[in-house]
Write an enzyme that holds these catalytic residues in place. Structure first.
Site, short mmCIF file in Angstrom:
data_model
loop_
_atom_site.label_atom_id
_atom_site.label_comp_id
_atom_site.label_asym_id
_atom_site.label_seq_id
_atom_site.Cartn_x
_atom_site.Cartn_y
_atom_site.Cartn_z
N ARG A 223 0.85 -1.19 0.00
CA ARG A 223 0.00 0.00 0.00
C ARG A 223 0.89 1.24 0.00
NH1 ARG A 223 -2.74 2.76 4.80
NH2 ARG A 223 -4.83 3.41 4.19
N GLU A 314 -9.46 7.08 5.61
CA GLU A 314 -10.19 7.22 6.89
C GLU A 314 -11.21 8.35 6.81
OE1 GLU A 314 -7.21 5.20 10.10
OE2 GLU A 314 -7.19 7.37 9.99
N GLU A 416 -5.69 -0.95 7.85
CA GLU A 416 -4.62 -0.55 8.75
C GLU A 416 -4.77 -1.26 10.08
OE1 GLU A 416 -4.25 3.64 9.40
OE2 GLU A 416 -4.58 4.16 7.28
#
Length: 520
Positions: A223, A314, A416
Site C-alpha cells: 500500500r 479514513e 490498517e
C-alpha cells in the site's frame, strides 16, 4: 492462523507433549461420519466426557458447564493446576476434498498453546490459535484442511498453566476452504527512510532490500499513500511511480491510497491541498477526477497498474473539508463518485475501496455506508482501520465485519492495523503507544505480543462468512527511526512516533510478526 506443524517453532518439551496428542489412535467405537454434540448440550453441566467427544491428557480439565454461546452449555478447559488436554472427535466416511471447521471460543490467554485443529486428515494438520478474550467475549474461528482418505480428527486442545481457561461452543464441519488472499503492508515511508540512510537487514544481520525481506516472509500486497504537493517531496505522484515499480518487481500487488491532501488525512482532519484551496464543490469534483486519473494512468502507462485504490483515507467525516464534509452527504458522495469513476476509466478491473477508521464501530459503518449506497457511490470493497488500543475488542471488529458482509455483500479488508513490540523509543521522540495501560489486554508490548496481534486479526478476517474476508494491511511496516523522517513532512526535526510498531526491530532486523504474512 493455520500453519502446518512444520512451520511452527516449539520448545522440545512442548513438541514431545503435543506429538503424543497428535498421534493418539482413534477408537473405532468413537468414529462417526458427522460431528456430534456440537453445542455440548447433550449432557448438561458437569459432564467430564461430553457425549460424542473423547478426551486425552488431563481429562479432568475438560468438561461441559453452563454458559454457552448459542445454547445453555459449553465445553471448558480449566484446572487449578497445570494441565494438557485434548477434546476430540474422529470422523470417518467424509468426502475427500476441503473441509472447514468453525466454532466459537474465548480464552483467558497466556496458555502455552490453545487452539482448534483438523488433523489425521491425510494432509498436514491445520490449526487456529485462540485469541485472549479476558473480557469474556466470544470469537468465531475457522480452520480448513484437505481431506484425503475420508477420515479426519476434530481437535480442541489446551496446554495451560494453573487457572488458565478456554471455552468452546457451537462447532460445525462443512465442505469448503477458507483463506486470506491479501497479506499486505503500507510501505509509504520506505523510500524516505532509505534516502536518509535507513538500513534494513535480514535475519542474519546482512543489509538487504526491505521489500525483498517482506516478500520472502509472505507479504503479497503493498500500500502506497498519495499526497498532492507534500512539503518534503515524498509520497507524491513521482515517488509513487518509482515505488510502484519496486512493488511490482517483487511480484506483489499494489494498493494506492489517495489522501486528496498535501499531508495526513484522517477522521480529525481532511484539509484540501493548497493548490485546491478556495475551489468550489463542482471544481473540486473535477480536481478529484483529474488527480486520480493522472496518477493511476501514469501507473498504468509504466506497466504497474494499481490493483486496488482507496478513494480517500479514513473518511469517517468525509473528505476535502468543508465542501466534502458528511454534513452534506450529497457533496461527499459526488466527490467520492468522481474518484471512483476516474479509477475505473483507467482500469475497469482495479478495485475501488472506501476506507473508514474505528473498525469496531458498527453504528458508524451502517450510517456511513447506508448513506453512500443511498447516494449511489460506486465501490467494490470496504476497508477498515482497526487498532485494538483505540477501536475496541476483536469481538467488536468481528461483529462489524459480519454485519457489513451480510448488509452490503462486499469483500472487506483491514486497511490498517499495527501493535507495539516494545514501549520505549528508538529516537527520543514520544511514541503514539508508550505506556502499558494503553495496551490491549492479553497482548504485551513484546515481540510475541505483536506477533499474536497480527495472527489474531488475520484469523478474525479469515472467519468472515461467505469468504468475504479479503485480508489485512500492517500500517507503515518499514517506518523505523531515522533522523529526518519524522511525523511532519514540513519539519525534518520531528521524530518518528511509530517505530515501536514497525515490523523491523531497533536492530533493523525483521520481527517474528512478519512471518504471519504466510497465513494461508
Amino acid at each position: 492462523m493455520k500453519f502446518p506443524l512444520r512451520r511452527t517453532t516449539w520448545t522440545l518439551a512442548a513438541a514431545l507433549a503435543l506429538a503424543a496428542l497428535s498421534t493418539l489412535p482413534a477408537s473405532p467405537a468413537q468414529a462417526a461420519s458427522t460431528l456430534a454434540n456440537t453445542g455440548f448440550e447433550a449432557d448438561g453441566a458437569g459432564s467430564a466426557a461430553p457425549s460424542g467427544w473423547s478426551e486425552y491428557g488431563t481429562t479432568a480439565a475438560s468438561f461441559s458447564e453452563a454458559g454457552g454461546h448459542g445454547g445453555s452449555h459449553r465445553l471448558s478447559h480449566y484446572s487449578a493446576s497445570a494441565y494438557k488436554v485434548e477434546t476430540y472427535q474422529y470422523l470417518t466416511g467424509l468426502a475427500d476434498g476441503n473441509h472447514t471447521l468453525s466454532g466459537w471460543v474465548r480464552s483467558s490467554g497466556g496458555q502455552n498453546s490453545a487452539y482448534i485443529s483438523l488433523k489425521n486428515c491425510g494432509s498436514s494438520e491445520q490449526r487456529t490459535d485462540l485469541p485472549p478474550t479476558p473480557n469474556g467475549a466470544w470469537i468465531r474461528l475457522v480452520t480448513s484442511v484437505k481431506v484425503t482418505g475420508g477420515a479426519c480428527t476434530v481437535s480442541l486442545t489446551s496446554d495451560a498453566a494453573a487457572g488458565q481457561w478456554a471455552n468452546f461452543d457451537d462447532f460445525a464441519l462443512t465442505p469448503g476452504s477458507t483463506a486470506v488472499p491479501v497479506k499486505g503492508a503500507d510501505i509509504s515511508s520506505l523510500k524516505k527512510n532509505e534516502d536518509y540512510a535507513g538500513v534494513y537487514r535480514n535475519g542474519a544481520g546482512t543489509a538487504t532490500d526491505a521489500l525483498a525481506t517482506l516478500k520472502s516472509a509472505g507479504m503479497n500486497y503493498a500500500r502506497l499513500r498519495v499526497w498532492l504537493n507534500p512539503a518534503d517531496g515524498y509520497n507524491n505522484k513521482a515517488r509513487v511511480l518509482t515505488q510502484a515499480k519496486r512493488v511490482k518487481a517483487q511480484g506483489m500487488k499494489l494498493l494506492v491510497d489517495f489522501h486528496y491532501s498535501d499531508t495526513w488525512a484522517d477522521p480529525g482532519v481532511q484539509s484540501p491541498p493548497a493548490a485546491w484551496a478556495g475551489h468550489s464543490y463542482s471544481r473540486l469534483r473535477d480536481d478529484v477526477y483529474q488527480h486520480t486519473y493522472d496518477v493511476l494512468n501514469a501507473l498504468k502507462a509504466q506497466g504497474t497498474t494499481a490493483d486496488m485504490v482507496q478513494i480517500g483515507n479514513e473518511i469517517n467525516t468525509g473528505l476535502l473539508w468543508p465542501e466534502g464534509n458528511t454534513s452534506n452527504w450529497s457533496q461527499t458522495a459526488g466527490l467520492l463518485t468522481s474518484g471512483a469513476q476516474a479509477a475505473k476509466a483507467v482500469s475497469p478491473t482495479t478495485l475501488v475501496a472506501l476506507h473508514l477508521a474505528h473498525g469496531g464501530d458498527n453504528a458508524l459503518y451502517r450510517w456511513w455506508f447506508d448513506n453512500a449506497v443511498a447516494q449511489g457511490v460506486p465501490f467494490d470493497v470496504i476497508g477498515l482501520s482497526f487498532y485494538g488500543y483505540w477501536h475496541g475488542d476483536l469481538s467488536d471488529l468481528q461483529a462489524n465485519l459480519d454485519d457489513l458482509a451480510s448488509r452490503y455483500k462486499k469483500p472487506l479488508y483491514v486497511a490498517e492495523t499495527a501493535y507495539p513490540f516494545r514501549l520505549d523509543s528508538d529516537d527520543g521522540w514520544e511514541n503514539v503507544i508508550d505506556r502499558s495501560d494503553e495496551l490491549v489486554p492479553g497482548y504485551p508490548a513484546t515481540e510475541a505480543g505483536q506477533s499474536a496481534w497480527f495472527r489474531d486479526v488475520l484469523n478474525v478476517v479469515e472467519a468472515v462468512p461467505g469468504g468475504r474476508g479479503l485480508g489485512v494491511f500492517w500500517w507503515d511496516a518499514t517506518w523505523t527511526a531515522v533522523a529526518g523522517n519524522g511525523w511532519d513532512p514540513a519539519d525534518p526535526s520531528t521524530g518518528n512516533a511509530w517505530e515501536n510498531q514497525a515490523l523491523f526491530g531497533y536492530g533493523d532486523r525483521p520481527l517474528p510478526a512478519m512471518q504471519w504474512f504466510k497465513h494461508r
